[in-house]
Motif scaffolding. Structure first.
Motif, PDB file in Angstrom:
ATOM      1  N   LYS A 139      13.774  40.993  13.284  1.00 10.56           N
ATOM      2  CA  LYS A 139      12.621  40.148  13.613  1.00 10.56           C
ATOM      3  C   LYS A 139      12.669  39.751  15.087  1.00 10.56           C
ATOM      4  O   LYS A 139      11.631  39.686  15.763  1.00 10.56           O
ATOM      5  CB  LYS A 139      12.615  38.897  12.737  1.00 10.56           C
ATOM      6  N   GLN A 140      13.850  39.476  15.610  1.00 17.57           N
ATOM      7  CA  GLN A 140      13.977  39.141  17.024  1.00 17.57           C
ATOM      8  C   GLN A 140      13.467  40.284  17.899  1.00 17.57           C
ATOM      9  O   GLN A 140      12.699  40.070  18.843  1.00 17.57           O
ATOM     10  CB  GLN A 140      15.439  38.840  17.359  1.00 17.57           C
ATOM     11  N   ASP A 141      13.890  41.498  17.587  1.00 13.96           N
ATOM     12  CA  ASP A 141      13.469  42.662  18.372  1.00 13.96           C
ATOM     13  C   ASP A 141      11.965  42.885  18.256  1.00 13.96           C
ATOM     14  O   ASP A 141      11.298  43.227  19.247  1.00 13.96           O
ATOM     15  CB  ASP A 141      14.220  43.909  17.911  1.00 13.96           C
ATOM     16  N   ALA A 142      11.415  42.680  17.051  1.00 14.55           N
ATOM     17  CA  ALA A 142       9.990  42.896  16.831  1.00 14.55           C
ATOM     18  C   ALA A 142       9.152  41.902  17.628  1.00 14.55           C
ATOM     19  O   ALA A 142       8.106  42.253  18.193  1.00 14.55           O
ATOM     20  CB  ALA A 142       9.671  42.786  15.342  1.00 14.55           C
ATOM     21  N   ILE A 143       9.597  40.659  17.699  1.00 11.04           N
ATOM     22  CA  ILE A 143       8.864  39.643  18.456  1.00 11.04           C
ATOM     23  C   ILE A 143       8.899  39.949  19.942  1.00 11.04           C
ATOM     24  O   ILE A 143       7.882  39.840  20.642  1.00 11.04           O
ATOM     25  CB  ILE A 143       9.434  38.243  18.161  1.00 11.04           C
ATOM     26  N   ILE A 144      10.046  40.361  20.441  1.00 11.26           N
ATOM     27  CA  ILE A 144      10.135  40.727  21.860  1.00 11.26           C
ATOM     28  C   ILE A 144       9.205  41.897  22.168  1.00 11.26           C
ATOM     29  O   ILE A 144       8.488  41.895  23.178  1.00 11.26           O
ATOM     30  CB  ILE A 144      11.583  41.061  22.245  1.00 11.26           C
ATOM     31  N   ARG A 145       9.197  42.907  21.293  1.00  7.14           N
ATOM     32  CA  ARG A 145       8.306  44.057  21.512  1.00  7.14           C
ATOM     33  C   ARG A 145       6.852  43.610  21.551  1.00  7.14           C
ATOM     34  O   ARG A 145       6.066  44.058  22.411  1.00  7.14           O
ATOM     35  CB  ARG A 145       8.497  45.099  20.405  1.00  7.14           C
ATOM     36  N   PHE A 146       6.472  42.733  20.624  1.00  8.42           N
ATOM     37  CA  PHE A 146       5.088  42.253  20.606  1.00  8.42           C
ATOM     38  C   PHE A 146       4.751  41.526  21.901  1.00  8.42           C
ATOM     39  O   PHE A 146       3.697  41.768  22.509  1.00  8.42           O
ATOM     40  CB  PHE A 146       4.862  41.318  19.414  1.00  8.42           C
ATOM     41  N   LEU A 147       5.630  40.623  22.344  1.00  7.36           N
ATOM     42  CA  LEU A 147       5.345  39.833  23.547  1.00  7.36           C
ATOM     43  C   LEU A 147       5.290  40.700  24.798  1.00  7.36           C
ATOM     44  O   LEU A 147       4.486  40.444  25.709  1.00  7.36           O
ATOM     45  CB  LEU A 147       6.404  38.744  23.703  1.00  7.36           C
ATOM     46  N   VAL A 148       6.116  41.743  24.859  1.00  6.40           N
ATOM     47  CA  VAL A 148       6.100  42.649  26.009  1.00  6.40           C
ATOM     48  C   VAL A 148       4.824  43.482  26.031  1.00  6.40           C
ATOM     49  O   VAL A 148       4.245  43.738  27.096  1.00  6.40           O
ATOM     50  CB  VAL A 148       7.341  43.557  25.993  1.00  6.40           C
ATOM     51  N   ASP A 149       4.353  43.870  24.849  1.00 11.63           N
ATOM     52  CA  ASP A 149       3.202  44.775  24.763  1.00 11.63           C
ATOM     53  C   ASP A 149       1.857  44.072  24.784  1.00 11.63           C
ATOM     54  O   ASP A 149       0.851  44.673  25.180  1.00 11.63           O
ATOM     55  CB  ASP A 149       3.295  45.627  23.487  1.00 11.63           C
ATOM     56  N   ASP A 150       1.806  42.823  24.348  1.00 18.43           N
ATOM     57  CA  ASP A 150       0.510  42.146  24.225  1.00 18.43           C
ATOM     58  C   ASP A 150      -0.034  41.761  25.597  1.00 18.43           C
ATOM     59  O   ASP A 150       0.649  41.128  26.401  1.00 18.43           O
ATOM     60  CB  ASP A 150       0.640  40.896  23.354  1.00 18.43           C
ATOM     61  N   SER A 151      -1.278  42.129  25.849  1.00 17.64           N
ATOM     62  CA  SER A 151      -1.872  41.920  27.170  1.00 17.64           C
ATOM     63  C   SER A 151      -2.106  40.450  27.495  1.00 17.64           C
ATOM     64  O   SER A 151      -2.258  40.075  28.665  1.00 17.64           O
ATOM     65  CB  SER A 151      -3.205  42.667  27.269  1.00 17.64           C
ATOM     66  N   ALA A 152      -2.148  39.591  26.463  1.00 17.51           N
ATOM     67  CA  ALA A 152      -2.435  38.174  26.691  1.00 17.51           C
ATOM     68  C   ALA A 152      -1.208  37.365  27.087  1.00 17.51           C
ATOM     69  O   ALA A 152      -1.329  36.204  27.490  1.00 17.51           O
ATOM     70  CB  ALA A 152      -3.070  37.561  25.438  1.00 17.51           C
ATOM     71  N   VAL A 153      -0.031  37.953  26.999  1.00 18.41           N
ATOM     72  CA  VAL A 153       1.197  37.247  27.357  1.00 18.41           C
ATOM     73  C   VAL A 153       1.326  37.194  28.876  1.00 18.41           C
ATOM     74  O   VAL A 153       1.067  38.179  29.575  1.00 18.41           O
ATOM     75  CB  VAL A 153       2.428  37.935  26.733  1.00 18.41           C
ATOM     76  N   ALA A 154       1.742  36.049  29.401  1.00 17.33           N
ATOM     77  CA  ALA A 154       1.847  35.852  30.853  1.00 17.33           C
ATOM     78  C   ALA A 154       2.774  36.894  31.481  1.00 17.33           C
ATOM     79  O   ALA A 154       3.842  37.179  30.934  1.00 17.33           O
ATOM     80  CB  ALA A 154       2.371  34.453  31.149  1.00 17.33           C
ATOM     81  N   PRO A 155       2.395  37.481  32.607  1.00 21.08           N
ATOM     82  CA  PRO A 155       3.215  38.509  33.269  1.00 21.08           C
ATOM     83  C   PRO A 155       4.650  38.060  33.550  1.00 21.08           C
ATOM     84  O   PRO A 155       5.584  38.848  33.408  1.00 21.08           O
ATOM     85  CB  PRO A 155       2.448  38.785  34.565  1.00 21.08           C
ATOM     86  N   LYS A 156       4.838  36.803  33.964  1.00 20.83           N
ATOM     87  CA  LYS A 156       6.190  36.336  34.272  1.00 20.83           C
ATOM     88  C   LYS A 156       7.069  36.310  33.032  1.00 20.83           C
ATOM     89  O   LYS A 156       8.283  36.530  33.113  1.00 20.83           O
ATOM     90  CB  LYS A 156       6.146  34.957  34.921  1.00 20.83           C
TER      91      LYS A 156
END
Length: 257
Positions: A139-156
């Motif tokens: 689940k930790q890895d899946a959440i990181i993948r989602f946050l890296v891939d989602d365009s709405a997440v802040a670039p920083k």
């Protein structure tokens, strides 16, 4: 049982025509944290670091309160959630990278179903977050993948996630964030404050009939502290355990006398 949150006249009502429900929710959550302090050295601050900051018994928590009537639930994709994560990043990584501060997103809403479902997380990303905080590596890895891939997440935030190992990301950032879902609506939060104060009155043989006016008084104190604890202020206005006891004694002794 009273089904309505009493209207408390206060300075802001005269100038702004009443407080927004979200501000009332924040102030009641501040009061709830204040009157629940166990450590005499503990304290609560409103509108200094974020909505509410509470330090008690060696634990420091930043509370981001979200009272939302425009939706029925929150998901990991919700703009509110992603905004909160961006705020959490500022506090936990940029400002206090070595501290033991935690970040709680407190809301009246439950977790909703993702549409479409998220890879590795299923229908509820926020429930998956709870499992990740408990040590579920997948689940930790899946959440990181989602946050890296989602365009709405802040670039920083994306940059940080890419630059650090999953273990470090969860130890220093994501694992310090939790979602306090279904944390009571406005009425339920008021009733929680009311119940604690009535229990105190019963314990010390004080007249519980004065509780509603005491809550009004506490909200005025929190309002005053919040408006003074601005980014331009030299120091925050804190509420401590002894402060609460002093206000309790003063208010109810006046009722008795």
């Amino acid at each position: 049982m009273n089904r309505h949150v009493p209207h408390f006249p206060k300075p802001s009502d005269k100038r702004q025509g009443g407080l927004h429900a979200g501000i009332r929710y924040q102030y009641l959550k501040t009061i709830l944290a204040w009157i629940s302090l166990e450590d005499r050295d503990g304290y609560v601050v409103s509108e200094w670091i974020d909505d509410v900051f509470a330090a008690d018994r060696g634990t420091a928590v930043i509370f981001d309160t979200k009272y939302i009537n425009s939706a029925k639930s929150l998901t990991l994709r919700s703009p509110t959630v992603l905004d909160c994560l961006s705020n959490a990043f500022v506090h936990l990584v940029e400002k206090e990278p070595s501290s033991e501060v935690r970040y709680a997103i407190t809301t009246n809403l439950p977790a909703g179903n993702e549409s479409p479902s998220l890879a590795g997380l299923g229908m509820s990303g926020l429930l998956g977050w709870t499992a990740a905080r408990s040590g579920d590596r997948s689940k930790q890895d899946a959440i990181i993948r989602f946050l890296v891939d989602d365009s709405a997440v802040a670039p920083k935030v994306k940059t940080y996630l890419r630059a650090n190992s999953p273990q470090q990301v969860w130890a220093d950032f994501l694992g310090k964030v939790w979602f306090d879902l279904e944390s009571g609506n406005l009425l339920q939060t008021y009733q929680a404050v009311d119940a604690i104060l009535k229990e105190r009155c019963e314990r010390f043989s004080l007249p519980s009939v004065g509780v509603s006016s005491f809550i009004k008084h506490l909200e005025s104190i929190v309002f005053d502290a919040a408006t003074r604890s601005t980014p331009t202020a030299t120091k925050p206005r804190t509420q401590t355990h002894p402060d609460f006891e002093a206000e309790l004694d003063k208010h109810f002794m006046e009722k008795i006398l």
